[in-house]
Scaffold this motif. Structure first.
Motif: not given
Length: 197
Positions: A62-65, A122-126, A135-138, A146-151
């Motif tokens: 679950s991610t949010r911008l 994109r960038l994804l912070s943990v 984050w290299l979104h397909g 929008t969107g979440h990390p796909d497998p």
């Protein structure tokens, strides 16, 4: 080039340009390289910044911008970054900063240009691991918001990465999420001696 960088919202870009044009904003920034720059500072490579809020038992994230991050170039190199955030009144400038993630982001973006399939940067912070990834979104046609990390998406941990996670090594989301789940989920504490189990 298969790497796509989504366009930032116009108000986010305007807020960074306004901050760069403000002697007060630049002078008060804790970015010595930006304050002493001999060339014009220009925002470049806007990347949507998402935060990993939760990982479900099914492995979905679950991610949010939370903002847009711009690299700030002086001449041919990035010397700082600027971050914007969304407020009830719209996109606004948040702060300038510098540090190891600037060069690390540039390096990861150069690496990503050689990825065979089209993808969106994109960038994804943990936050729980003090970790930032490219984050290299397909779905390269996505709006970046929008969107979440796909497998099958790729995550490239930026340096400095947490111990045991190699920086600048691409990982499929399906491979890295279980590792992150173990790291972020607190282990059950052993019972204290003399206390009921």
């Amino acid at each position: 080039m298969p790497l796509h960088v989504p366009p930032a919202p116009a108000p986010a870009l305007r807020s960074v340009l306004t901050a760069l044009g403000s002697p007060t904003a630049v002078h008060e920034a804790r970015t010595p390289s930006l304050r002493t720059a001999q060339q014009d500072a220009v925002p470049d490579l806007p990347l949507p910044l998402h935060v990993l809020d939760a990982i479900t038992p099914a492995g979905l994230a679950s991610t949010r911008l939370v903002g847009w991050r711009f690299l700030i170039r002086c001449g041919d190199r990035a010397v700082a970054a600027a971050e914007t955030r969304l407020t009830p009144d719209g996109w606004t400038f948040s702060h300038f900063f510098e540090g190891p993630y600037i060069a690390s982001t540039e390096r990861a973006l150069r690496q990503a240009e050689s990825v065979a399939q089209p993808c969106q940067a994109r960038l994804l912070s943990v936050p729980g691991l003090y970790m930032l990834t490219l984050w290299l979104h397909g779905n390269s046609a996505s709006d970046g918001i929008t969107g979440h990390p796909d497998p099958t998406d790729l995550l490239v941990p930026l340096a400095p990465a947490p111990p045991g996670i190699a920086a600048h090594r691409p990982h499929r989301v399906a491979e890295l999420l279980p590792v992150l789940t173990l790291r972020v989920t607190p282990a059950a504490s052993p019972p204290l001696l003399g206390s009921p189990a």
